[in-house]
Write a protein that holds these residues in place. Sequence first.
Motif, PDB file in Angstrom:
ATOM      1  N   ASP A   1       0.732  -1.115   0.059  1.00  0.00           N
ATOM      2  CA  ASP A   1      -0.037   0.009  -0.126  1.00  0.00           C
ATOM      3  C   ASP A   1       1.034   1.156  -0.066  1.00  0.00           C
ATOM      4  OD1 ASP A   1      -1.644   2.080   0.371  1.00  0.00           O
ATOM      5  OD2 ASP A   1      -2.811   1.025   2.013  1.00  0.00           O
ATOM      6  N   PRO A   2       0.857   1.892  -0.923  1.00  0.00           N
ATOM      7  CA  PRO A   2       1.731   3.037  -1.085  1.00  0.00           C
ATOM      8  C   PRO A   2       1.323   4.339  -0.061  1.00  0.00           C
ATOM      9  CG  PRO A   2       0.080   3.349  -2.857  1.00  0.00           C
ATOM     10  CD  PRO A   2       0.149   1.785  -2.404  1.00  0.00           C
ATOM     11  N   VAL A   3       0.096   4.124   0.505  1.00  0.00           N
ATOM     12  CA  VAL A   3      -0.031   5.264   1.486  1.00  0.00           C
ATOM     13  C   VAL A   3       0.588   4.766   2.650  1.00  0.00           C
ATOM     14  CG1 VAL A   3      -2.044   6.094   2.877  1.00  0.00           C
ATOM     15  CG2 VAL A   3      -2.669   5.836   0.585  1.00  0.00           C
ATOM     16  N   ARG A   4       0.509   3.454   3.063  1.00  0.00           N
ATOM     17  CA  ARG A   4       1.278   3.335   4.111  1.00  0.00           C
ATOM     18  C   ARG A   4       2.925   3.430   4.136  1.00  0.00           C
ATOM     19  NH1 ARG A   4      -1.311  -2.838   6.012  1.00  0.00           N
ATOM     20  NH2 ARG A   4      -3.208  -1.741   6.854  1.00  0.00           N
ATOM     21  N   LEU A   5       3.228   3.280   2.890  1.00  0.00           N
ATOM     22  CA  LEU A   5       4.613   3.655   2.617  1.00  0.00           C
ATOM     23  C   LEU A   5       4.942   5.136   3.089  1.00  0.00           C
ATOM     24  CD1 LEU A   5       5.596   1.749  -0.464  1.00  0.00           C
ATOM     25  CD2 LEU A   5       6.035   1.032   1.792  1.00  0.00           C
ATOM     26  N   VAL A   6       4.052   6.056   2.648  1.00  0.00           N
ATOM     27  CA  VAL A   6       4.331   7.394   3.232  1.00  0.00           C
ATOM     28  C   VAL A   6       4.073   7.603   4.628  1.00  0.00           C
ATOM     29  CG1 VAL A   6       3.087   9.591   2.625  1.00  0.00           C
ATOM     30  CG2 VAL A   6       3.169   8.301   0.779  1.00  0.00           C
ATOM     31  N   GLN A   7       3.173   6.780   5.199  1.00  0.00           N
ATOM     32  CA  GLN A   7       3.046   6.897   6.663  1.00  0.00           C
ATOM     33  C   GLN A   7       4.347   6.439   7.338  1.00  0.00           C
ATOM     34  OE1 GLN A   7      -0.166   4.372   7.899  1.00  0.00           O
ATOM     35  NE2 GLN A   7      -0.051   4.910   9.985  1.00  0.00           N
ATOM     36  N   ALA A   8       4.990   5.473   6.804  1.00  0.00           N
ATOM     37  CA  ALA A   8       6.197   4.812   7.171  1.00  0.00           C
ATOM     38  C   ALA A   8       7.489   6.047   7.131  1.00  0.00           C
ATOM     39  CB  ALA A   8       6.638   3.502   6.629  1.00  0.00           C
ATOM     40  N   ARG A   9       7.342   6.528   5.940  1.00  0.00           N
ATOM     41  CA  ARG A   9       8.459   7.943   5.772  1.00  0.00           C
ATOM     42  C   ARG A   9       8.300   8.720   6.990  1.00  0.00           C
ATOM     43  NH1 ARG A   9      10.809   8.123   0.694  1.00  0.00           N
ATOM     44  NH2 ARG A   9      11.733  10.166   1.547  1.00  0.00           N
ATOM     45  N   HIS A  10       6.932   9.370   7.149  1.00  0.00           N
ATOM     46  CA  HIS A  10       6.598  10.219   8.053  1.00  0.00           C
ATOM     47  C   HIS A  10       6.946   9.648   9.471  1.00  0.00           C
ATOM     48  CE1 HIS A  10       4.606  12.422   4.970  1.00  0.00           C
ATOM     49  NE2 HIS A  10       4.387  13.311   5.871  1.00  0.00           N
ATOM     50  N   ALA A  11       6.944   8.364   9.677  1.00  0.00           N
ATOM     51  CA  ALA A  11       7.484   7.836  11.046  1.00  0.00           C
ATOM     52  C   ALA A  11       8.982   7.777  11.284  1.00  0.00           C
ATOM     53  CB  ALA A  11       7.019   6.476  11.233  1.00  0.00           C
ATOM     54  N   GLY A  12       9.654   8.108  10.210  1.00  0.00           N
ATOM     55  CA  GLY A  12      11.251   8.129  10.444  1.00  0.00           C
ATOM     56  C   GLY A  12      11.779   6.762   9.727  1.00  0.00           C
ATOM     57  N   CYS A  13      10.913   5.961   9.008  1.00  0.00           N
ATOM     58  CA  CYS A  13      11.404   4.582   8.633  1.00  0.00           C
ATOM     59  C   CYS A  13      12.011   4.837   7.071  1.00  0.00           C
ATOM     60  CB  CYS A  13      10.517   3.463   8.767  1.00  0.00           C
ATOM     61  SG  CYS A  13       9.816   3.270  10.350  1.00  0.00           S
ATOM     62  N   ARG A  14      12.802   3.907   6.746  1.00  0.00           N
ATOM     63  CA  ARG A  14      13.136   3.858   5.095  1.00  0.00           C
ATOM     64  C   ARG A  14      12.042   2.877   4.463  1.00  0.00           C
ATOM     65  NH1 ARG A  14      19.243   2.369   5.168  1.00  0.00           N
ATOM     66  NH2 ARG A  14      18.333   0.254   5.663  1.00  0.00           N
ATOM     67  N   VAL A  15      11.790   3.192   3.348  1.00  0.00           N
ATOM     68  CA  VAL A  15      10.965   2.390   2.508  1.00  0.00           C
ATOM     69  C   VAL A  15      11.601   1.604   1.323  1.00  0.00           C
ATOM     70  CG1 VAL A  15       9.134   3.601   3.254  1.00  0.00           C
ATOM     71  CG2 VAL A  15       9.932   3.990   1.139  1.00  0.00           C
ATOM     72  N   ALA A  16      11.302   0.397   1.093  1.00  0.00           N
ATOM     73  CA  ALA A  16      11.947  -0.381  -0.134  1.00  0.00           C
ATOM     74  C   ALA A  16      11.069  -1.093  -0.558  1.00  0.00           C
ATOM     75  CB  ALA A  16      13.110  -0.959   0.334  1.00  0.00           C
ATOM     76  N   GLU A  17      11.390  -2.049  -1.793  1.00  0.00           N
ATOM     77  CA  GLU A  17      10.576  -2.907  -2.545  1.00  0.00           C
ATOM     78  C   GLU A  17      11.386  -4.276  -1.860  1.00  0.00           C
ATOM     79  OE1 GLU A  17      10.714  -6.566  -5.006  1.00  0.00           O
ATOM     80  OE2 GLU A  17      12.520  -4.976  -4.909  1.00  0.00           O
ATOM     81  N   MET A  18      10.383  -5.225  -1.792  1.00  0.00           N
ATOM     82  CA  MET A  18      11.120  -6.571  -0.975  1.00  0.00           C
ATOM     83  C   MET A  18      12.213  -6.931  -1.480  1.00  0.00           C
ATOM     84  SD  MET A  18       9.853  -8.901   1.246  1.00  0.00           S
ATOM     85  CE  MET A  18       7.942  -9.574   0.967  1.00  0.00           C
ATOM     86  N   THR A  19      12.536  -7.134  -2.644  1.00  0.00           N
ATOM     87  CA  THR A  19      13.927  -7.629  -3.017  1.00  0.00           C
ATOM     88  C   THR A  19      14.981  -7.082  -2.576  1.00  0.00           C
ATOM     89  OG1 THR A  19      12.898  -8.856  -5.040  1.00  0.00           O
ATOM     90  CG2 THR A  19      15.457  -8.456  -5.026  1.00  0.00           C
ATOM     91  N   ALA A  20      15.031  -5.496  -2.609  1.00  0.00           N
ATOM     92  CA  ALA A  20      16.142  -4.721  -2.308  1.00  0.00           C
ATOM     93  C   ALA A  20      16.288  -4.790  -0.673  1.00  0.00           C
ATOM     94  CB  ALA A  20      15.898  -3.369  -2.626  1.00  0.00           C
ATOM     95  N   ALA A  21      14.949  -4.753  -0.108  1.00  0.00           N
ATOM     96  CA  ALA A  21      15.059  -5.013   1.357  1.00  0.00           C
ATOM     97  C   ALA A  21      15.700  -6.340   1.856  1.00  0.00           C
ATOM     98  CB  ALA A  21      13.819  -4.629   2.035  1.00  0.00           C
ATOM     99  N   LEU A  22      15.237  -7.364   1.290  1.00  0.00           N
ATOM    100  CA  LEU A  22      15.948  -8.467   1.850  1.00  0.00           C
ATOM    101  C   LEU A  22      17.289  -8.638   1.757  1.00  0.00           C
ATOM    102  CD1 LEU A  22      13.052 -11.033   0.686  1.00  0.00           C
ATOM    103  CD2 LEU A  22      13.248  -9.925   2.772  1.00  0.00           C
ATOM    104  N   ARG A  23      17.874  -7.941   0.907  1.00  0.00           N
ATOM    105  CA  ARG A  23      19.407  -8.379   0.434  1.00  0.00           C
ATOM    106  C   ARG A  23      20.268  -7.963   1.518  1.00  0.00           C
ATOM    107  NH1 ARG A  23      18.650  -7.177  -5.764  1.00  0.00           N
ATOM    108  NH2 ARG A  23      18.186  -9.351  -6.591  1.00  0.00           N
ATOM    109  N   THR A  24      19.912  -6.817   2.329  1.00  0.00           N
ATOM    110  CA  THR A  24      20.611  -6.400   3.137  1.00  0.00           C
ATOM    111  C   THR A  24      20.354  -6.307   4.730  1.00  0.00           C
ATOM    112  OG1 THR A  24      19.704  -4.234   2.810  1.00  0.00           O
ATOM    113  CG2 THR A  24      21.471  -4.401   1.499  1.00  0.00           C
ATOM    114  N   ALA A  25      19.163  -6.790   4.934  1.00  0.00           N
ATOM    115  CA  ALA A  25      18.591  -6.731   6.206  1.00  0.00           C
ATOM    116  C   ALA A  25      19.135  -7.987   7.199  1.00  0.00           C
ATOM    117  CB  ALA A  25      16.892  -7.472   6.113  1.00  0.00           C
ATOM    118  N   SER A  26      19.340  -7.487   8.476  1.00  0.00           N
ATOM    119  CA  SER A  26      19.685  -8.549   9.334  1.00  0.00           C
ATOM    120  C   SER A  26      18.684  -9.266  10.040  1.00  0.00           C
ATOM    121  CB  SER A  26      20.944  -7.943  10.217  1.00  0.00           C
ATOM    122  OG  SER A  26      20.246  -6.667  10.725  1.00  0.00           O
TER     123      SER A  26
END
Length: 388
Positions: free
Chosen positions: A231-256
């Motif tokens: 949901d792009p609206v939730r991604l905007v909400q996450a940005r406003h909460a100080g989180c980064r946002v990403a597409e699944m594949t990119a996020a998984l490659r660097t997540a610990s």
Amino acid sequence: MTARVLPVNWCTGVMDAAELEWIAWTTPITTSFGAALATSDLGGRTVACRQHITADTICILTPFVEAGVRVRLAPCNPDSTDDRAAAHLASIGVEVRARAGMSADELDESLAWLVSEPADALCDMGGDLIAAAAAAGHRPAGALEATTTGLHRLRGLAIPFPVLDWNGIALKELIHNRHHVGVETWPAFTAITGLALYGREVVVVGYGPVGQGVADSARDLGAVVTVVDLDPVRLVQARHAGCRVAEMTAALRTASVIVTATGFDGVLGERQLSQVAEGAILVNVGHSDREIDVAWLDRHPSTRVRRHLERYELDGRRVYLLNRGSLVNLAAGLGIGAPQLFDPFAAIMLLGLDAILSGQTADLPNGVQRYPHPLEARVARALATGSA
């Protein structure tokens, strides 16, 4: 071991009077409403429950036993059962088929056992009991459903009795989903792994109320948090909460650390799991224990590192799984659970079952219905004022 009705004192350490008094003291809302319910005459009724079996379950079900109700209980999750709570409930007359760490076959057997007889009211977490009862032709007076996962599973089914959805009430959405799961997730993570979050890259998959609370708590503990959501609206909400946002594949490659919080099965399947980084730790806080494809992981070499922690070898990469993909905040035996946090929601369950058994919901149409607002207001008033 076949799932079975537990005999009294089947495990050591059945709760004594002092411990029961403490549980009651930490759940004042449920205890107060339960004391009034216990004086009712509900003899001849049967309640079938499929839910997490923890200390607060005692506060929910004991008043019904005292009011003459036959209570039958099985777990909704193989890894959240508190054996001592289950043993205590068996000792007061609840028919229980549960133990910590039940196999998938045992879990299925316990559901079949619940559905083998009709009941006047159902209490479900996950939708499986409601769906199975409907398929078996049972017609209870009503049912309760507590989870997003359960509502997904019931969508499109013809349910021939009313189902009170208390997952969607404001009290649960704003308080438990938004805050309490996050508060309990990271202490469980640390208790299992021995790790802190400082500087770790945490990916939260699903930014509904549960995911929001988990992300907030992780950030407060020093993690760098990335959110994945369709949901792009939730991604905007996450940005406003100080989180980064990403597409699944990119996020998984660097997540610990990767946390699923969607309520859907198969969020991390073979394709996603094949992309996670070396040393990634997989955590689930959604109700379904199938958000992460544990069956696929189990096809690979694995080692039990410590309680609730397994290491898998995936084509030369080490990946770690917490609590077999079940809700990590309810991992049994960690000693971090806080019945006080669930107190108002235990009261929601107690009042909802009482309403069904006493005929207060008789005029509701079949299918999923909103949990009655007057009952929610009673609990909210008690929570706000400190007096039930």
